[in-house]
Design a protein around this motif. Structure first.
Motif, PDB file in Angstrom:
ATOM      1  N   GLY A 134       9.995  -4.834  14.187  1.00 58.11           N
ATOM      2  CA  GLY A 134       9.891  -3.782  15.192  1.00 58.11           C
ATOM      3  C   GLY A 134      11.204  -3.107  15.515  1.00 58.11           C
ATOM      4  O   GLY A 134      11.231  -1.965  15.983  1.00 58.11           O
ATOM      5  N   ASP A 135      12.311  -3.813  15.289  1.00 56.15           N
ATOM      6  CA  ASP A 135      13.616  -3.207  15.556  1.00 56.15           C
ATOM      7  C   ASP A 135      14.328  -2.842  14.256  1.00 56.15           C
ATOM      8  O   ASP A 135      15.557  -2.851  14.174  1.00 56.15           O
ATOM      9  CB  ASP A 135      14.475  -4.145  16.401  1.00 56.15           C
ATOM     10  CG  ASP A 135      14.821  -5.433  15.666  1.00 56.15           C
ATOM     11  OD1 ASP A 135      14.137  -5.748  14.668  1.00 56.15           O
ATOM     12  OD2 ASP A 135      15.778  -6.106  16.087  1.00 56.15           O
ATOM     13  N   ALA A 136      13.553  -2.501  13.243  1.00 59.15           N
ATOM     14  CA  ALA A 136      14.127  -2.252  11.913  1.00 59.15           C
ATOM     15  C   ALA A 136      15.109  -1.087  11.906  1.00 59.15           C
ATOM     16  O   ALA A 136      16.100  -1.114  11.169  1.00 59.15           O
ATOM     17  CB  ALA A 136      13.011  -2.006  10.894  1.00 59.15           C
ATOM     18  N   THR A 137      14.864  -0.039  12.720  1.00 62.06           N
ATOM     19  CA  THR A 137      15.806   1.081  12.734  1.00 62.06           C
ATOM     20  C   THR A 137      17.154   0.639  13.294  1.00 62.06           C
ATOM     21  O   THR A 137      18.208   1.080  12.834  1.00 62.06           O
ATOM     22  CB  THR A 137      15.258   2.261  13.551  1.00 62.06           C
ATOM     23  OG1 THR A 137      14.922   1.823  14.878  1.00 62.06           O
ATOM     24  CG2 THR A 137      14.018   2.854  12.884  1.00 62.06           C
ATOM     25  N   ARG A 138      17.134  -0.256  14.275  1.00 66.45           N
ATOM     26  CA  ARG A 138      18.398  -0.795  14.800  1.00 66.45           C
ATOM     27  C   ARG A 138      19.115  -1.620  13.737  1.00 66.45           C
ATOM     28  O   ARG A 138      20.333  -1.500  13.545  1.00 66.45           O
ATOM     29  CB  ARG A 138      18.141  -1.660  16.029  1.00 66.45           C
ATOM     30  CG  ARG A 138      17.794  -0.896  17.284  1.00 66.45           C
ATOM     31  CD  ARG A 138      17.915  -1.809  18.485  1.00 66.45           C
ATOM     32  NE  ARG A 138      17.534  -1.142  19.717  1.00 66.45           N
ATOM     33  CZ  ARG A 138      17.882  -1.571  20.923  1.00 66.45           C
ATOM     34  NH1 ARG A 138      18.590  -2.686  21.047  1.00 66.45           N
ATOM     35  NH2 ARG A 138      17.509  -0.915  22.002  1.00 66.45           N
ATOM     36  N   GLN A 139      18.348  -2.469  13.064  1.00 65.93           N
ATOM     37  CA  GLN A 139      18.950  -3.311  12.031  1.00 65.93           C
ATOM     38  C   GLN A 139      19.543  -2.459  10.910  1.00 65.93           C
ATOM     39  O   GLN A 139      20.578  -2.804  10.337  1.00 65.93           O
ATOM     40  CB  GLN A 139      17.911  -4.275  11.480  1.00 65.93           C
ATOM     41  CG  GLN A 139      17.440  -5.322  12.480  1.00 65.93           C
ATOM     42  CD  GLN A 139      16.441  -6.281  11.841  1.00 65.93           C
ATOM     43  OE1 GLN A 139      16.727  -6.910  10.821  1.00 65.93           O
ATOM     44  NE2 GLN A 139      15.264  -6.382  12.426  1.00 65.93           N
ATOM     45  N   ALA A 140      18.871  -1.349  10.604  1.00 62.79           N
ATOM     46  CA  ALA A 140      19.390  -0.453   9.562  1.00 62.79           C
ATOM     47  C   ALA A 140      20.720   0.158  10.002  1.00 62.79           C
ATOM     48  O   ALA A 140      21.656   0.275   9.192  1.00 62.79           O
ATOM     49  CB  ALA A 140      18.372   0.645   9.259  1.00 62.79           C
ATOM     50  N   LEU A 141      20.830   0.550  11.273  1.00 56.01           N
ATOM     51  CA  LEU A 141      22.101   1.090  11.763  1.00 56.01           C
ATOM     52  C   LEU A 141      23.194   0.030  11.703  1.00 56.01           C
ATOM     53  O   LEU A 141      24.337   0.325  11.328  1.00 56.01           O
ATOM     54  CB  LEU A 141      21.946   1.623  13.183  1.00 56.01           C
ATOM     55  CG  LEU A 141      23.232   2.181  13.811  1.00 56.01           C
ATOM     56  CD1 LEU A 141      23.808   3.315  12.971  1.00 56.01           C
ATOM     57  CD2 LEU A 141      22.979   2.653  15.240  1.00 56.01           C
ATOM     58  N   VAL A 142      22.857  -1.203  12.061  1.00 58.24           N
ATOM     59  CA  VAL A 142      23.840  -2.286  11.964  1.00 58.24           C
ATOM     60  C   VAL A 142      24.299  -2.442  10.514  1.00 58.24           C
ATOM     61  O   VAL A 142      25.499  -2.630  10.238  1.00 58.24           O
ATOM     62  CB  VAL A 142      23.258  -3.610  12.502  1.00 58.24           C
ATOM     63  CG1 VAL A 142      24.189  -4.776  12.187  1.00 58.24           C
ATOM     64  CG2 VAL A 142      23.013  -3.518  13.997  1.00 58.24           C
ATOM     65  N   ARG A 143      23.374  -2.356   9.568  1.00 61.00           N
ATOM     66  CA  ARG A 143      23.744  -2.455   8.150  1.00 61.00           C
ATOM     67  C   ARG A 143      24.684  -1.315   7.749  1.00 61.00           C
ATOM     68  O   ARG A 143      25.610  -1.520   6.950  1.00 61.00           O
ATOM     69  CB  ARG A 143      22.493  -2.425   7.276  1.00 61.00           C
ATOM     70  CG  ARG A 143      21.795  -3.752   7.150  1.00 61.00           C
ATOM     71  CD  ARG A 143      20.801  -3.760   6.002  1.00 61.00           C
ATOM     72  NE  ARG A 143      20.249  -5.090   5.813  1.00 61.00           N
ATOM     73  CZ  ARG A 143      19.355  -5.381   4.874  1.00 61.00           C
ATOM     74  NH1 ARG A 143      18.925  -4.438   4.038  1.00 61.00           N
ATOM     75  NH2 ARG A 143      18.893  -6.614   4.761  1.00 61.00           N
ATOM     76  N   ILE A 144      24.433  -0.127   8.276  1.00 60.60           N
ATOM     77  CA  ILE A 144      25.288   1.022   7.954  1.00 60.60           C
ATOM     78  C   ILE A 144      26.699   0.783   8.490  1.00 60.60           C
ATOM     79  O   ILE A 144      27.696   1.017   7.790  1.00 60.60           O
ATOM     80  CB  ILE A 144      24.687   2.315   8.531  1.00 60.60           C
ATOM     81  CG1 ILE A 144      23.374   2.649   7.814  1.00 60.60           C
ATOM     82  CG2 ILE A 144      25.673   3.473   8.406  1.00 60.60           C
ATOM     83  CD1 ILE A 144      22.573   3.747   8.494  1.00 60.60           C
ATOM     84  N   VAL A 145      26.789   0.320   9.729  1.00 59.88           N
ATOM     85  CA  VAL A 145      28.100   0.045  10.313  1.00 59.88           C
ATOM     86  C   VAL A 145      28.786  -1.084   9.547  1.00 59.88           C
ATOM     87  O   VAL A 145      29.991  -1.017   9.250  1.00 59.88           O
ATOM     88  CB  VAL A 145      27.958  -0.288  11.810  1.00 59.88           C
ATOM     89  CG1 VAL A 145      29.302  -0.752  12.387  1.00 59.88           C
ATOM     90  CG2 VAL A 145      27.447   0.917  12.579  1.00 59.88           C
ATOM     91  N   ASP A 146      28.038  -2.139   9.207  1.00 63.15           N
ATOM     92  CA  ASP A 146      28.602  -3.230   8.408  1.00 63.15           C
ATOM     93  C   ASP A 146      29.165  -2.711   7.090  1.00 63.15           C
ATOM     94  O   ASP A 146      30.248  -3.123   6.650  1.00 63.15           O
ATOM     95  CB  ASP A 146      27.533  -4.289   8.118  1.00 63.15           C
ATOM     96  CG  ASP A 146      27.169  -5.125   9.329  1.00 63.15           C
ATOM     97  OD1 ASP A 146      27.904  -5.078  10.335  1.00 63.15           O
ATOM     98  OD2 ASP A 146      26.133  -5.823   9.276  1.00 63.15           O
TER      99      ASP A 146
END
Length: 289
Positions: free
Chosen positions: A32-44
């Protein structure tokens, strides 16, 4: 010294994953929070690759959001980049123009949000001067081309343009800031960082024009692996383009050929083995089939 940046668009932060399958509470909780996790991956990725900048070509938000949880989460991720001396260059797309967070959120000084009037930012990148050009949507609609409003390419510099556009139009997308790929190639800009269309496309030609697609699909109509673009401006001015996976949950339609099967046990086994093979091929963390 090379200049490196990550280009993304259409994150639609905290947009719900709309698939009917997500009526399953366990599945909804899982991704459900996949868009947040994707942003974290981008920042990582930005931190791991030690890039100079992150470019967000519109629709970071998902419409008329008022959640301060979204705002706090975004500010935390932008602060991570700020502390690593990574600049962020962002334009507002049609969804951002609706968002109240756009007007209210205070971001670190390293985050440049382009206004509704064309602007350019000049950076010293070792052997090169890099000029970032941007123009945000002032309103949710942009029925006319924005290209004529951009400042001209700076002679002798590496010019990078950020634009939210439907180009000449795409199925499932309304017409926004229309322009042709040919016009972008003829603009004199070395790289066009586009956003709006959710499918990744590299428009080959004299210049580099990339629509990165979204970093995380939200339903079965946004199926497949999702990614961002890592760009390196080499010392000789040439560009190296790399696609990097970011999707947490990957949606997929899977065809199962059951012709010739007559027993229920054979059918169940065949469906199971087909799903297992597809899961093995899936590079994202989760497969929603």
């Amino acid at each position: 010294m090379a200049f490196r940046f990550v280009h993304t668009a259409d994150i639609h932060l905290d947009s719900p994953l709309r698939s009917l399958s997500l009526r399953n509470p366990e599945l909804a909780e899982l991704i459900g929070d996949a868009t947040r996790q994707a942003l974290v991956r981008i920042v990582d990725l930005c931190l791991e690759e030690r890039v100079d900048a992150l470019i967000i070509a519109g629709d970071l938000y998902d419409g008329d959001q008022t959640s301060m949880k979204t705002a706090r989460f975004l500010a935390t991720q932008m602060q991570r980049l700020h502390e690593a001396n990574i600049n962020v260059f962002k334009i507002r797309g049609n969804h951002d123009a609706l968002s109240r967070i756009t007007q209210e959120l205070v971001l670190p000084p390293s985050v440049k949000v382009f206004s509704g009037r064309a602007e350019s930012v000049e950076l010293n990148a070792g052997n090169h001067t890099v000029v970032i050009h941007g123009l945000s949507f002032a309103k949710p609609q942009a029925p006319e081309s924005l290209l004529p409003k951009y400042k001209p390419a700076v002679s002798g510099a590496i010019n990078i343009g950020i634009m939210h556009t439907s180009l000449a139009g795409a199925p499932g997308h309304d017409l926004y800031a229309p322009c042709s790929v040919g016009e972008l190639h003829a603009s004199g800009f070395h790289y066009w960082a586009l956003g709006h269309i959710h499918q990744r496309t590299h428009h080959a030609g004299e210049r580099t024009v990339i629509m990165p697609g979204m970093p995380q699909g939200r339903d079965i109509n946004e199926a497949g692996e999702k990614s961002v673009t890592l760009v390196t401006v080499q010392d000789d001015g040439s560009l190296t383009i790399e696609e990097r996976l970011t999707s947490i949950a990957q949606f997929s339609r899977i065809d199962v050929d059951v012709s010739g099967l007559t027993e229920w046990t054979d059918l169940a086994e065949h469906i199971s083995s087909t799903l297992e093979r597809e899961r093995t091929r899936t590079l994202s963390s989760h497969l929603v089939a």
